[in-house]
Design a protein around this motif. Structure first.
Motif, PDB file in Angstrom:
ATOM      1  N   THR A  13     -63.520 -33.960  53.471  1.00 17.10           N
ATOM      2  CA  THR A  13     -64.034 -34.127  52.308  1.00 17.10           C
ATOM      3  C   THR A  13     -64.610 -33.120  51.183  1.00 17.10           C
ATOM      4  N   CYS A  14     -64.358 -33.008  49.874  1.00 13.45           N
ATOM      5  CA  CYS A  14     -64.591 -31.996  49.279  1.00 13.45           C
ATOM      6  C   CYS A  14     -65.934 -32.199  47.999  1.00 13.45           C
ATOM      7  N   LEU A  15     -66.698 -31.698  47.872  1.00 15.76           N
ATOM      8  CA  LEU A  15     -67.685 -31.935  47.253  1.00 15.76           C
ATOM      9  C   LEU A  15     -67.874 -30.874  46.126  1.00 15.76           C
ATOM     10  N   ALA A  16     -68.287 -31.060  44.814  1.00 19.74           N
ATOM     11  CA  ALA A  16     -68.426 -30.196  43.901  1.00 19.74           C
ATOM     12  C   ALA A  16     -69.055 -31.011  42.526  1.00 19.74           C
ATOM     13  N   PRO A  17     -69.918 -30.254  41.865  1.00 20.35           N
ATOM     14  CA  PRO A  17     -70.626 -30.864  40.631  1.00 20.35           C
ATOM     15  C   PRO A  17     -69.613 -30.797  39.579  1.00 20.35           C
ATOM     16  N   ASP A  18     -68.676 -29.950  39.490  1.00 16.64           N
ATOM     17  CA  ASP A  18     -67.503 -30.022  38.509  1.00 16.64           C
ATOM     18  C   ASP A  18     -66.420 -31.087  38.457  1.00 16.64           C
ATOM     19  N   PRO A  19     -66.285 -32.022  37.784  1.00 14.06           N
ATOM     20  CA  PRO A  19     -65.090 -32.771  37.971  1.00 14.06           C
ATOM     21  C   PRO A  19     -63.864 -32.226  37.868  1.00 14.06           C
ATOM     22  N   TYR A  20     -63.683 -31.182  37.270  1.00 18.58           N
ATOM     23  CA  TYR A  20     -62.456 -30.291  37.084  1.00 18.58           C
ATOM     24  C   TYR A  20     -61.881 -29.782  38.424  1.00 18.58           C
ATOM     25  N   LEU A  21     -62.809 -29.308  39.106  1.00 21.84           N
ATOM     26  CA  LEU A  21     -62.304 -28.669  40.411  1.00 21.84           C
ATOM     27  C   LEU A  21     -62.190 -29.836  41.446  1.00 21.84           C
ATOM     28  N   ILE A  22     -62.878 -30.930  41.471  1.00 22.20           N
ATOM     29  CA  ILE A  22     -62.523 -31.958  42.170  1.00 22.20           C
ATOM     30  C   ILE A  22     -60.882 -32.616  41.732  1.00 22.20           C
ATOM     31  N   GLU A  23     -60.620 -32.781  40.564  1.00 23.42           N
ATOM     32  CA  GLU A  23     -59.335 -33.325  40.209  1.00 23.42           C
ATOM     33  C   GLU A  23     -58.303 -32.255  40.384  1.00 23.42           C
ATOM     34  N   LYS A  24     -58.570 -30.904  40.229  1.00 22.75           N
ATOM     35  CA  LYS A  24     -57.646 -29.847  40.749  1.00 22.75           C
ATOM     36  C   LYS A  24     -57.426 -30.120  42.391  1.00 22.75           C
ATOM     37  N   THR A  25     -58.402 -30.173  43.194  1.00 24.01           N
ATOM     38  CA  THR A  25     -58.399 -30.164  44.583  1.00 24.01           C
ATOM     39  C   THR A  25     -57.516 -31.436  44.956  1.00 24.01           C
ATOM     40  N   LEU A  26     -57.827 -32.736  44.309  1.00 27.76           N
ATOM     41  CA  LEU A  26     -57.136 -33.889  44.731  1.00 27.76           C
ATOM     42  C   LEU A  26     -55.632 -33.688  44.237  1.00 27.76           C
ATOM     43  N   THR A  27     -55.171 -33.167  43.148  1.00 27.65           N
ATOM     44  CA  THR A  27     -53.798 -32.778  42.717  1.00 27.65           C
ATOM     45  C   THR A  27     -53.373 -31.961  43.876  1.00 27.65           C
ATOM     46  N   ASN A  28     -53.876 -30.654  43.978  1.00 25.94           N
ATOM     47  CA  ASN A  28     -53.297 -29.739  44.940  1.00 25.94           C
ATOM     48  C   ASN A  28     -52.852 -30.393  46.424  1.00 25.94           C
ATOM     49  N   THR A  29     -53.942 -31.458  46.761  1.00 28.00           N
ATOM     50  CA  THR A  29     -53.515 -31.896  48.221  1.00 28.00           C
ATOM     51  C   THR A  29     -53.042 -33.216  48.076  1.00 28.00           C
ATOM     52  N   LYS A  30     -52.572 -33.668  46.929  1.00 27.70           N
ATOM     53  CA  LYS A  30     -51.669 -34.833  46.742  1.00 27.70           C
ATOM     54  C   LYS A  30     -52.484 -36.124  47.227  1.00 27.70           C
ATOM     55  N   ASN A  31     -53.864 -35.812  46.805  1.00 27.67           N
ATOM     56  CA  ASN A  31     -54.966 -37.105  47.057  1.00 27.67           C
ATOM     57  C   ASN A  31     -54.955 -37.500  48.723  1.00 27.67           C
ATOM     58  N   LYS A  32     -54.937 -36.251  49.425  1.00 32.99           N
ATOM     59  CA  LYS A  32     -55.050 -36.265  50.817  1.00 32.99           C
ATOM     60  C   LYS A  32     -56.374 -36.204  51.388  1.00 32.99           C
ATOM     61  N   VAL A  33     -57.478 -35.624  50.484  1.00 30.27           N
ATOM     62  CA  VAL A  33     -58.914 -35.505  50.642  1.00 30.27           C
ATOM     63  C   VAL A  33     -59.760 -36.468  49.912  1.00 30.27           C
ATOM     64  N   LYS A  34     -60.934 -36.551  50.332  1.00 29.87           N
ATOM     65  CA  LYS A  34     -61.907 -37.535  49.566  1.00 29.87           C
ATOM     66  C   LYS A  34     -62.790 -36.667  48.836  1.00 29.87           C
ATOM     67  N   GLY A  35     -62.666 -36.698  47.409  1.00 29.30           N
ATOM     68  CA  GLY A  35     -63.455 -35.940  46.424  1.00 29.30           C
ATOM     69  C   GLY A  35     -64.699 -36.483  45.886  1.00 29.30           C
ATOM     70  N   ILE A  36     -65.745 -35.899  45.942  1.00 32.34           N
ATOM     71  CA  ILE A  36     -66.905 -36.391  45.405  1.00 32.34           C
ATOM     72  C   ILE A  36     -67.639 -35.306  44.412  1.00 32.34           C
ATOM     73  N   VAL A  37     -67.977 -35.898  43.208  1.00 29.31           N
ATOM     74  CA  VAL A  37     -68.549 -35.327  42.248  1.00 29.31           C
ATOM     75  C   VAL A  37     -70.085 -35.416  42.163  1.00 29.31           C
ATOM     76  N   ASP A  38     -70.766 -34.286  42.637  1.00 31.01           N
ATOM     77  CA  ASP A  38     -71.988 -34.498  42.879  1.00 31.01           C
ATOM     78  C   ASP A  38     -72.550 -33.257  43.437  1.00 31.01           C
ATOM     79  N   LEU A  39     -74.146 -33.001  43.497  1.00 27.36           N
ATOM     80  CA  LEU A  39     -74.687 -32.038  44.090  1.00 27.36           C
ATOM     81  C   LEU A  39     -74.983 -32.304  45.648  1.00 27.36           C
ATOM     82  N   TYR A  40     -74.720 -31.326  46.308  1.00 28.91           N
ATOM     83  CA  TYR A  40     -74.826 -31.535  47.949  1.00 28.91           C
ATOM     84  C   TYR A  40     -76.244 -32.062  48.173  1.00 28.91           C
ATOM     85  N   GLU A  41     -77.205 -31.689  47.656  1.00 28.74           N
ATOM     86  CA  GLU A  41     -78.573 -32.155  47.752  1.00 28.74           C
ATOM     87  C   GLU A  41     -79.035 -33.349  47.245  1.00 28.74           C
ATOM     88  N   ASN A  42     -78.114 -33.807  46.402  1.00 26.27           N
ATOM     89  CA  ASN A  42     -78.264 -35.255  45.907  1.00 26.27           C
ATOM     90  C   ASN A  42     -77.687 -36.475  46.755  1.00 26.27           C
TER      91      ASN A  42
END
Length: 206
Positions: A13-42
């Motif tokens: 599971t990947c977490l980042a506040p930047d939607p672009y980073l999550i989008e790139k991660t999903l693309t690079n892993t062929k949607n094999k990870v769960k992506g969350i756009v938020d702050l860890y502390e939230n």
């Protein structure tokens, strides 16, 4: 990192506040990870539906999370015996002169918070000498390339629009000087004196 973990059959599971980073991660892993756009502390452990993890990996991200809030979340999201792995830089000396970068948590405070939250430091690797040379390149890029470009722009404004230049100098002069001082103190020697780039592995007590 996510791509390599997926190749090794880990559930990621990947977490980042930047939607672009999550989008790139999903693309690079062929949607094999769960992506969350938020702050860890939230994230709310009670409502996030994430359950608990074997490891929390922070790659140059813990410096952006307040120390105690970060460890509170690590406690909540890790199973007993789980691990926190951190790769980041920390302040190891007091900043005793102006113009120094304040980024990075104080190492002693970070380690103390880990202990008070029930974590044991299992491994500490100092890779400062391998990372610090990049700070010279960083400083050179800013001071010898970026600042001269802005200097040339202001020179053109001064010649063509002297009144506008006076206004800008009054508004921005001190800020520009402060930034120049700050980024002239980012070299490898300064970085290595005040900070250390560490890989830390903690284990949550069972």
């Amino acid at each position: 990192v996510a791509t390599e973990l997926v190749k090794r059959k880990y559930d990621v599971t990947c977490l980042a506040p930047d939607p672009y980073l999550i989008e790139k991660t999903l693309t690079n892993t062929k949607n094999k990870v769960k992506g969350i756009v938020d702050l860890y502390e939230n994230l709310d452990p009670a409502t996030s539906g994430l359950g608990t993890f074997d490891m929390v990996l922070m790659s140059e991200s813990c410096q952006y999370i307040k120390i105690n809030e970060g460890w509170d979340q690590n406690v909540a999201f890790l199973r007993p015996g789980g691990y926190v792995m951190v790769a980041d830089f920390f302040r190891v000396r007091e900043l005793d002169r102006p113009g120094l970068s304040k980024s990075g948590h104080p190492l002693e405070s970070y380690l103390a918070a880990a202990e008070s939250h029930g974590f044991v430091l299992k491994k500490k690797v100092d890779i400062t000498k391998f990372v610090s040379p990049t700070m010279d390149l960083y400083q050179e890029t800013i001071t010898q390339k970026i600042f001269p470009v802005f200097g040339a722009i202001f020179e053109i404004i001064q010649r063509r629009y002297p009144w506008t230049y006076k206004v800008l100098r009054k508004l921005l002069g001190k800020k520009v000087a402060k930034l120049h001082q700050k980024y002239s103190n980012q070299g490898a020697d300064v970085f290595s004196h005040y900070k250390a780039y560490l890989i830390l592995v903690f284990q949550k007590k069972k």
